[in-house]
Design a protein around this motif. Structure first.
Motif, PDB file in Angstrom:
ATOM      1  N   GLY A 180      -5.104  -4.367  -6.634  1.00 55.33           N
ATOM      2  CA  GLY A 180      -4.769  -3.224  -5.803  1.00 55.33           C
ATOM      3  C   GLY A 180      -3.868  -3.589  -4.642  1.00 55.33           C
ATOM      4  O   GLY A 180      -3.798  -2.895  -3.634  1.00 55.33           O
ATOM      5  N   LEU A 231       3.605   2.534   3.233  1.00 52.42           N
ATOM      6  CA  LEU A 231       3.614   1.140   3.668  1.00 52.42           C
ATOM      7  C   LEU A 231       4.680   1.011   4.748  1.00 52.42           C
ATOM      8  O   LEU A 231       5.866   0.875   4.457  1.00 52.42           O
ATOM      9  CB  LEU A 231       3.892   0.219   2.485  1.00 52.42           C
ATOM     10  CG  LEU A 231       2.992   0.426   1.257  1.00 52.42           C
ATOM     11  CD1 LEU A 231       3.341  -0.574   0.163  1.00 52.42           C
ATOM     12  CD2 LEU A 231       1.530   0.344   1.621  1.00 52.42           C
ATOM     13  N   TRP A 253       0.537  -6.191   0.948  1.00 56.95           N
ATOM     14  CA  TRP A 253      -0.265  -5.076   1.437  1.00 56.95           C
ATOM     15  C   TRP A 253      -1.527  -4.981   0.603  1.00 56.95           C
ATOM     16  O   TRP A 253      -1.474  -5.086  -0.622  1.00 56.95           O
ATOM     17  CB  TRP A 253       0.506  -3.767   1.289  1.00 56.95           C
ATOM     18  CG  TRP A 253       1.848  -3.750   1.920  1.00 56.95           C
ATOM     19  CD1 TRP A 253       3.020  -4.238   1.390  1.00 56.95           C
ATOM     20  CD2 TRP A 253       2.185  -3.223   3.191  1.00 56.95           C
ATOM     21  NE1 TRP A 253       4.054  -4.031   2.261  1.00 56.95           N
ATOM     22  CE2 TRP A 253       3.576  -3.402   3.376  1.00 56.95           C
ATOM     23  CE3 TRP A 253       1.453  -2.592   4.204  1.00 56.95           C
ATOM     24  CZ2 TRP A 253       4.240  -2.989   4.511  1.00 56.95           C
ATOM     25  CZ3 TRP A 253       2.120  -2.176   5.341  1.00 56.95           C
ATOM     26  CH2 TRP A 253       3.494  -2.372   5.492  1.00 56.95           C
ATOM     27  N   THR A 254      -2.668  -4.771   1.252  1.00 58.64           N
ATOM     28  CA  THR A 254      -3.911  -4.562   0.535  1.00 58.64           C
ATOM     29  C   THR A 254      -4.504  -3.227   0.939  1.00 58.64           C
ATOM     30  O   THR A 254      -4.414  -2.813   2.102  1.00 58.64           O
ATOM     31  CB  THR A 254      -4.927  -5.694   0.806  1.00 58.64           C
ATOM     32  OG1 THR A 254      -5.048  -5.888   2.211  1.00 58.64           O
ATOM     33  CG2 THR A 254      -4.466  -6.986   0.161  1.00 58.64           C
ATOM     34  N   GLY A 255      -5.094  -2.556  -0.043  1.00 60.26           N
ATOM     35  CA  GLY A 255      -5.651  -1.237   0.187  1.00 60.26           C
ATOM     36  C   GLY A 255      -7.029  -1.291   0.821  1.00 60.26           C
ATOM     37  O   GLY A 255      -7.839  -2.162   0.524  1.00 60.26           O
ATOM     38  N   THR A 256      -7.257  -0.355   1.723  1.00 59.38           N
ATOM     39  CA  THR A 256      -8.562  -0.170   2.348  1.00 59.38           C
ATOM     40  C   THR A 256      -8.960   1.290   2.150  1.00 59.38           C
ATOM     41  O   THR A 256      -8.197   2.085   1.596  1.00 59.38           O
ATOM     42  CB  THR A 256      -8.521  -0.489   3.853  1.00 59.38           C
ATOM     43  OG1 THR A 256      -7.680   0.467   4.504  1.00 59.38           O
ATOM     44  CG2 THR A 256      -7.988  -1.896   4.101  1.00 59.38           C
ATOM     45  N   SER A 257     -10.113   1.665   2.633  1.00 64.14           N
ATOM     46  CA  SER A 257     -10.558   3.047   2.481  1.00 64.14           C
ATOM     47  C   SER A 257      -9.701   4.026   3.281  1.00 64.14           C
ATOM     48  O   SER A 257      -9.699   5.219   3.008  1.00 64.14           O
ATOM     49  CB  SER A 257     -12.029   3.180   2.889  1.00 64.14           C
ATOM     50  OG  SER A 257     -12.179   2.781   4.233  1.00 64.14           O
ATOM     51  N   GLY A 286      -0.262   6.771  -0.002  1.00 61.91           N
ATOM     52  CA  GLY A 286      -0.103   5.776   1.049  1.00 61.91           C
ATOM     53  C   GLY A 286       1.339   5.539   1.432  1.00 61.91           C
ATOM     54  O   GLY A 286       2.244   5.667   0.604  1.00 61.91           O
ATOM     55  N   GLY A 329      -6.260   3.380   3.929  1.00 63.83           N
ATOM     56  CA  GLY A 329      -4.836   3.171   3.666  1.00 63.83           C
ATOM     57  C   GLY A 329      -4.538   1.729   3.307  1.00 63.83           C
ATOM     58  O   GLY A 329      -5.410   0.998   2.853  1.00 63.83           O
ATOM     59  N   TYR A 330      -3.312   1.321   3.549  1.00 67.05           N
ATOM     60  CA  TYR A 330      -2.867  -0.036   3.240  1.00 67.05           C
ATOM     61  C   TYR A 330      -2.503  -0.762   4.519  1.00 67.05           C
ATOM     62  O   TYR A 330      -1.893  -0.186   5.421  1.00 67.05           O
ATOM     63  CB  TYR A 330      -1.647  -0.004   2.309  1.00 67.05           C
ATOM     64  CG  TYR A 330      -2.004   0.254   0.876  1.00 67.05           C
ATOM     65  CD1 TYR A 330      -2.090  -0.791  -0.033  1.00 67.05           C
ATOM     66  CD2 TYR A 330      -2.270   1.540   0.426  1.00 67.05           C
ATOM     67  CE1 TYR A 330      -2.425  -0.574  -1.341  1.00 67.05           C
ATOM     68  CE2 TYR A 330      -2.604   1.773  -0.894  1.00 67.05           C
ATOM     69  CZ  TYR A 330      -2.683   0.717  -1.779  1.00 67.05           C
ATOM     70  OH  TYR A 330      -3.022   0.944  -3.083  1.00 67.05           O
TER      71      TYR A 330
END
Length: 162
Positions: A36, A19, A50-54, A17, A56-57
């Motif tokens: 995460g 950011l 920042w929070t992670g998703t499927s 990832g 990316g962030y």
């Protein structure tokens, strides 16, 4: 220096990832051990969560408490709060879940680093002119200062047992 924090998989060394969002260099990166999430501080005077998703962030919060370069951040032992320090002579106490600043305190020196004591009731700050200061979080007061070092205090560390 390129305004981007890059995340890598520790086992594979693979990039997982980027950011992207700060407008100046990234000065600090802090991982949340359970959620995460990642906190980044920057010379653009902001802290981003920042929070992670499927895919990316994404930035959950862009905290604009400081008017100078952010120099450090640390998580509270509860993992629900964090602190940030800045060259603008302030430090902030923030809610990780809402992105709100609960406490914003002014010092008389530019702050170069910040660290929670393991009990979460004290915060240590290091200044650009060799001073270590301990702050009572509940009272929002400086309770003791230590001098005697030379140069900028770039880091503070407490033993795990306090």
């Amino acid at each position: 220096m390129d305004k981007v924090a890059v995340l890598y998989d520790r086992c594979t060394g693979e990039e997982i990832g980027n950011l992207i969002g700060h407008s100046e260099k990234v000065t600090s990166v802090l991982f949340h051990p359970k959620q995460g999430a990642v906190l980044t501080g920057s010379a653009d005077n902001t802290v981003r969560l920042w929070t992670g998703t499927s895919v990316g962030y994404d930035t959950s919060y862009d905290i604009r408490t400081h008017t100078g370069e952010v120099t450090g951040a640390d998580l509270h032992s509860s993992r629900d709060y964090f602190v940030s320090s800045s060259l603008d002579e302030t430090w902030g106490f923030h809610d990780l879940h809402t992105g709100s600043t609960l406490l914003h305190l002014r010092n008389d020196k530019a702050l170069a680093c910040i660290q929670f004591h393991p009990d979460g009731l004290l915060v240590g700050t290091g200044t650009s002119d060799a001073m270590i200061q301990m702050w009572d979080v509940k009272k929002g007061e400086n309770v003791v200062s230590f001098s005697g070092h030379e140069g900028r205090e770039n880091s503070i560390s407490f033993s795990e047992n306090g």
